[in-house]
Design an enzyme around this catalytic site. Structure first.
Site, PDB file in Angstrom:
ATOM      1  N   GLY A  30       5.710  70.823  10.841  1.00  0.00           N
ATOM      2  CA  GLY A  30       7.161  70.983  11.698  1.00  0.00           C
ATOM      3  C   GLY A  30       8.351  71.646  10.791  1.00  0.00           C
ATOM      4  O   GLY A  30       9.135  71.924  11.572  1.00  0.00           O
ATOM      5  N   CYS A 246      -8.701  80.164  40.156  1.00  0.00           N
ATOM      6  CA  CYS A 246      -8.697  81.564  39.912  1.00  0.00           C
ATOM      7  C   CYS A 246      -9.203  82.461  40.742  1.00  0.00           C
ATOM      8  O   CYS A 246     -10.515  82.166  41.073  1.00  0.00           O
ATOM      9  CB  CYS A 246      -9.087  81.970  38.356  1.00  0.00           C
ATOM     10  SG  CYS A 246      -9.200  83.611  38.131  1.00  0.00           S
ATOM     11  N   CYS A 249     -12.542  84.090  38.831  1.00  0.00           N
ATOM     12  CA  CYS A 249     -13.787  83.143  38.247  1.00  0.00           C
ATOM     13  C   CYS A 249     -13.713  81.943  38.872  1.00  0.00           C
ATOM     14  O   CYS A 249     -14.666  80.964  38.558  1.00  0.00           O
ATOM     15  CB  CYS A 249     -13.701  83.091  36.664  1.00  0.00           C
ATOM     16  SG  CYS A 249     -12.456  81.930  36.244  1.00  0.00           S
ATOM     17  N   CYS A 270      -6.500  83.617  36.185  1.00  0.00           N
ATOM     18  CA  CYS A 270      -6.306  83.243  34.535  1.00  0.00           C
ATOM     19  C   CYS A 270      -5.584  84.045  33.990  1.00  0.00           C
ATOM     20  O   CYS A 270      -5.586  85.121  33.862  1.00  0.00           O
ATOM     21  CB  CYS A 270      -8.003  83.002  34.065  1.00  0.00           C
ATOM     22  SG  CYS A 270      -8.909  81.931  34.817  1.00  0.00           S
ATOM     23  N   CYS A 276     -11.633  84.106  31.402  1.00  0.00           N
ATOM     24  CA  CYS A 276     -11.843  84.378  32.889  1.00  0.00           C
ATOM     25  C   CYS A 276     -13.284  85.077  32.838  1.00  0.00           C
ATOM     26  O   CYS A 276     -13.993  84.776  33.477  1.00  0.00           O
ATOM     27  CB  CYS A 276     -10.626  85.116  33.439  1.00  0.00           C
ATOM     28  SG  CYS A 276     -10.695  85.190  34.977  1.00  0.00           S
TER      29      CYS A 276
END
Lengths: 284, 235, 276
Positions: A30, A246, A249, A270, A276
Site C-alpha cells: 500500500g 447480461c 450471456c 457484462c 461474457c
C-alpha cells in the site's frame, strides 16, 4: 545499419529500477514508492504507468492480456496490445484470461478469480487517496506515515450526513494490511472486494505521478467504512428486486454496463467482454 | 481556659508603592492581633487606619510588606500566610479561609442560588443538598424566593450584600474574614446576620471582622483591636 | 494537588540570533528586537507550573510573548530553548523531545486549543459536526452513530443549536464559531486546554456567555487551562493565578486578585489603572 528495438522498449536500467520499486512496494503493502517514470511513446494519461510495469516484468514465455474498462476491444487496449506485440517478440498476447500470465487493465478487475501465477497491473491516474483533503505532498507523506486518515474519514462522514450513504463510486479508499490507505484506481466499488486476500499479485502504476504500489497476494484490503455504515457494492437489482442479467450471456454475477440500443431501449451487458464471450461459447 | 489562637498577626504592615507617582503610601503599620476558634475579633479605628488591608493581607489579596501571619491549619500545621506558596493559599481559600468582602463578583449568568451554593459545590457536596442549604440561608436573610433563580447582577446594593454574606456563611471555614458585613442592611436583617454569625461561632469558626457601627462590635466581639492610622512616610 | 504542566526556561527567538540578543531586549530595554542582529526575542525564560484542574492566566499586551508560549506548548512552533513536562496520570512527557507522531497523539488526545481566529481551529470546508467528527476520528472512534451522538452532545453543551450541526461554520456568527471551536477542543476530554484570546473581538454579551460556558465546563470536567488574554476582565473572571508578561518576559506573577488589586511592578500598575 540494422535498426533494433530493445526488448520490451525500456532499457535494462529502467527495467531494473522498476523491478526494484516493485519489490519495495510488495515489501510495504500500500505504500506509494516513487520511481523515475520514463517518457513513453504515448501521452501521459494513456496508461504509461501500467505499461512501464508490464514492460519491466514481461519475459519470454509470458502471455499478456490488455483490457480497458473490461474490454479487450477498446482503442486504448488495442493500441497497448499492439505496442507490446511490436516490442516484445516472443511474448504472446491473448484475450482469454485463463491463458494470461500478466494482465494490464484500466479501471476494472476481471470477473473470473485470478490465480497465484498471474499478475494484475492496474493503470492509475491519481495514486494518492489523500489528495482530495490535502494539497501538499509533504503533508500527505506524513499523514500516510502516521496512518492519519481522519480527514478522509470525515469526507465519508459528511457524505453520510448529506446522502445517508457513502457516495464514492470508484477510487474507493481502501486500507491495505492495516496501515496505508490506497486509491485503488478508478475501478468500481464492485471490484474492491477482489483485492482482499487474492491469490494474485496486484500492482498499481501511475506514470504521470511516478508512483508504484502493490497489494501483495493474500493481503488484507479493507474498504473504508464505519462500524454501523458498511461498505456496499453497486446494486444491479431492477424495480422488482431481481438482479439484472447480461442480455448477451445471462450472467447475474458480473459488473454490468448500461447502454441504449438503436431503438432507445436500455440494455445491460457484462463489462468484462472476455467473461461474457466465454460464457456465450459455453452455451449460456 | 486558654484556647490556642487560630491566627496570630505579628507586626504586620502594608505599604503601597506607586511607581508612576513615585509615592509610598502606608496602609497599615505594626498590627498585632489574635483570632480564636469560635470567637470574633473586631478591628476598629478611624478610616485610613488600614483595617481592610489587614483582612486583605491575610487573604493574600494584598501582599504584606512585613510581619508574620501565623495560621493553624486543619491538619495542625502552623503556616506563615505571608510566605506560604500561591498554590497553598488557593487551597486554604477553598477550604479553610473565607472572606466576605464588600463586593460581589459573580459570573454574568450564574443564578443567585448557585452563587451561594458554590462553596459547597467546590467541597464536593451534592448539588440538590447544597442548593437546599443555600435556599435556607437566603430565606433567613430575607432574599425573596422569586430572586433565587435570577443572576444577582441587577440586585440592589443591600441585596447583593446579603447574597455575598450567604455565600460567605454557607460553608464553615475555620477562619472567616468579614469586611463591614452589615453596612447596607436594615435593622431587622442586621439582627438576622448577628444570629447567623453567633451560630457560626458556636460551630467553632474563628472570625476577624470590621464593623461600621460600634454597637455591633459590642454585640459580637470577644476581642477588640484598635488600629491607628500609620504615620505618613517622608516623601 | 497534582502538577499537570511544568515549563522551564521557555524561550523563542526569530532570526539568526547573537550573543547579545537576550541582554539587549526585554521590558527594561523596552523592546523585543535585538539592536545588534535584528532578531526578535519573542519569549525568554518563561517558567511556570500548572496544577490539575487549575486555571492560569497569562496577561500582556501585543508583543508580550503570551501567545507564543502557548503556540510552543501546543506544538504549533518549535521553541528556541527550554523544557516543558506534561504529567498525565502516571506518565511524564518531555514535550520538546517528542517525535512528530508522539506530538500528534498529545495534540489530538490530551491537549485542546481554542484560537482567537476560528480559521485556525476549525476547518471551514466541513460542517460543524464534521469538525468535531474529525477530532473523534483521529481517536479511533469508528461508529458513525456514536460520532453523531457525541458531536450533537458537545454542540448542545456549547449552546450551538443541534439543528445547525450540519452547516458550514462560515455561516455562523463569530461567537458561535468560537463555541464550535470549544466543542471541538473538548471532544476528547483533554485534561489540559489552551485558550488564546478566545473572546477578543466578540461583543460583550457574547464574551460573557462564552466565559460562563468555559467556567461551567471547567467545573464539570476539571480541565486545567492556560488562558491567554490582554483583557483584565477575562483574567479576573477565569484565572486563579496570573502571569503578567511584557516584551517576552514575565514581570509579575501571583494570585489573580492580588495582581489586580495590589500590583507590584510599575507596568502592572499601569495596566490595571488603564482598565476601563
Amino acid at each position: 545499419m540494422k535498426q533494433g528495438i530493445q526488448f520490451a522498449f525500456l532499457d535494462e536500467y529502467a527495467k531494473r529500477e522498476i523491478r526494484r520499486t516493485v519489490l519495495k512496494a510488495i515489501a510495504i503493502p500500500g505504500y506509494q514508492v516513487p520511481y523515475s517514470s520514463r517518457e513513453m511513446p504515448m501521452g501521459r494519461g494513456f496508461g504509461t504507468g501500467g505499461l512501464q510495469l508490464t514492460l519491466a516484468l514481461v519475459g519470454l514465455g509470458d502471455t499478456v492480456k490488455v483490457i480497458d474498462q473490461g474490454s479487450d476491444d477498446s482503442v486504448n487496449a488495442v493500441n497497448l496490445r499492439k505496442f507490446i506485440e511490436l516490442t516484445c517478440p516472443g511474448v504472446d498476447t491473448t484475450t482469454r484470461l485463463q491463458e494470461a500470465t500478466l494482465i494490464q487493465s484500466r479501471h476494472r478487475i476481471p470477473e473470473r478469480p485470478l490465480r497465484a501465477d498471474q499478475i494484475l497491473v492496474l493503470q492509475v491516474p491519481y495514486p494518492d487517496a489523500l489528495v482530495i483533503v490535502e494539497p501538499s505532498e509533504d503533508k500527505r507523506k506524513v499523514m500516510h506515515g502516521e496512518a492519519d486518515y481522519a480527514r478522509l474519514l470525515v469526507k465519508l462522514y459528511e457524505d453520510i450526513v448529506k446522502f445517508d450513504e457513502i457516495t464514492i463510486s470508484h477510487r474507493y479508499p481502501t486500507r491495505i494490511n492495516g496501515h496505508y490507505i490506497i486509491d485503488p484506481s478508478p475501478i468500481p466499488r464492485y471490484d474492491v472486494p477482489k483485492l482482499n486476500d487474492a491469490p494474485a499479485l496486484m500492482l498499481f502504476g501511475a506514470g504521470r505521478e511516478k508512483k508504484i504500489y502493490a497489494v501483495p497476494p493474500h493481503t488484507l484490503a479493507e474498504p473504508l467504512a464505519f462500524d454501523d455504515v458498511a461498505f456496499r457494492v453497486e446494486d444491479f437489482t431492477d424495480e422488482h428486486g431481481n438482479r439484472r442479467a447480461c442480455h448477451l450471456c445471462g450472467a447475474t454475477d458480473s459488473f454490468l454496463d448500461e447502454f441504449f440500443d438503436e431503438h432507445g431501449d436500455k440494455l445491460f451487458q457484462c463489462s468484462d467482454s472476455d467473461y461474457c464471450t466465454q460464457r456465450q461459447e459455453a452455451g449460456a | 481556659m486558654t484556647e490556642k489562637p487560630l491566627l496570630i498577626a505579628e507586626n504586620l504592615s502594608k505599604t503601597f508603592f506607586l511607581h508612576e507617582q513615585n509615592k509610598t503610601i502606608p496602609s497599615s503599620a505594626d498590627v498585632n492581633l489574635y483570632v480564636y476558634p469560635g470567637k470574633l475579633t473586631a478591628l476598629i479605628g478611624p478610616t485610613g487606619a488600614g483595617k481592610s488591608s489587614v483582612l486583605k493581607a491575610i487573604y493574600r489579596t494584598y501582599l504584606a510588606s512585613s510581619g508574620r501571619l501565623l495560621f493553624k491549619t486543619e491538619a495542625g500545621d502552623e503556616l506563615d500566610l505571608v510566605r506560604v506558596s500561591e498554590h497553598r493559599m488557593l487551597e486554604l481559600r477553598k477550604s479553610e479561609i473565607g472572606f466576605v468582602t464588600q463586593f460581589l463578583h459573580t459570573l454574568p449568568r450564574q443564578k443567585t442560588l448557585d452563587v451561594v451554593a458554590m462553596p459547597l459545590y467546590r467541597q464536593g457536596i451534592d448539588k440538590p443538598e447544597a442548593r437546599a442549604r443555600a435556599a435556607e440561608l437566603l430565606a433567613e436573610l430575607n432574599i425573596p424566593q422569586r430572586l433565587w433563580e435570577v443572576p444577582p447582577a441587577t440586585f440592589s446594593g443591600g441585596e447583593k450584600q446579603r447574597v455575598n454574606l450567604a455565600r460567605g456563611l454557607i460553608a464553615s471555614p475555620r477562619l472567616l474574614l468579614l469586611d463591614e458585613p452589615t453596612a447596607s442592611l436594615d435593622a431587622a436583617t442586621t439582627d438576622r446576620v448577628v444570629e447567623l454569625i453567633q451560630r457560626k461561632k458556636a460551630q467553632g469558626v474563628g472570625m476577624l471582622a470590621i464593623f461600621h457601627h460600634a454597637d455591633l462590635v459590642e454585640r459580637m466581639a470577644e476581642e477588640v483591636v484598635e488600629l491607628k492610622a500609620p504615620a505618613a512616610v517622608a516623601a | 494537588m497534582k502538577k499537570i504542566l511544568e515549563v522551564k526556561g521557555l524561550t523563542q527567538l526569530y532570526g539568526k540570533g547573537c550573543d547579545l540578543c537576550f541582554d539587549a531586549t526585554g521590558p527594561d530595554k523596552e523592546t523585543n528586537i535585538c539592536p545588534h542582529c535584528g532578531s526578535v526575542v519573542a519569549l525568554h525564560n518563561l517558567d511556570f507550573d500548572l496544577f490539575k484542574g487549575e486555571i492560569l492566566g497569562i496577561m500582556g499586551e501585543s508583543g508580550s510573548g503570551k501567545s507564543t508560549a502557548v503556540k510552543c506548548l501546543y506544538f504549533d512552533q518549535a521553541p528556541y530553548a527550554g523544557h516543558a513536562f506534561f504529567y498525565d496520570d502516571d506518565r511524564q512527557y518531555d514535550l520538546f523531545t517528542l517525535n512528530p507522531a508522539q506530538r500528534r497523539v498529545l495534540r489530538n488526545r490530551r491537549f485542546g486549543m481554542v484560537y482567537q481566529n476560528p480559521n485556525l481551529g476549525l476547518n471551514f470546508g466541513i460542517s460543524a459536526g464534521g469538525n468535531i467528527a474529525e477530532r473523534l476520528l483521529m481517536n479511533q472512534v469508528s461508529n458513525y452513530g456514536d460520532i453523531r451522538a457525541r458531536a450533537r452532545e458537545l454542540l448542545t453543551r456549547t449552546e450551538v443549536l443541534p439543528e445547525r450541526m450540519d452547516e458550514l461554520p462560515k455561516n455562523f456568527s463569530g461567537g458561535m464559531q468560537q463555541r464550535v471551536q470549544i466543542a471541538k477542543a473538548l471532544a476528547t476530554r483533554p485534561p489540559l486546554l489552551f485558550l488564546d484570546e478566545v473572546t477578543t473581538g466578540l461583543d460583550l454579551s457574547v464574551q460573557a456567555r462564552i466565559l460562563d460556558l468555559i467556567l461551567e465546563i471547567q467545573a464539570e470536567l476539571d480541565t486545567a487551562m492556560v488562558v491567554v488574554t490582554h483583557d483584565l476582565g477575562v483574567i479576573r473572571l477565569l484565572a486563579g493565578r496570573t502571569l503578567v508578561m511584557k516584551y517576552g518576559r514575565v514581570i509579575e506573577s501571583g494570585l489573580t486578585d492580588q495582581v489586580l488589586e495590589d500590583p507590584q511592578h510599575a507596568y502592572t500598575q499601569k495596566l490595571v489603572a488603564s482598565a476601563l
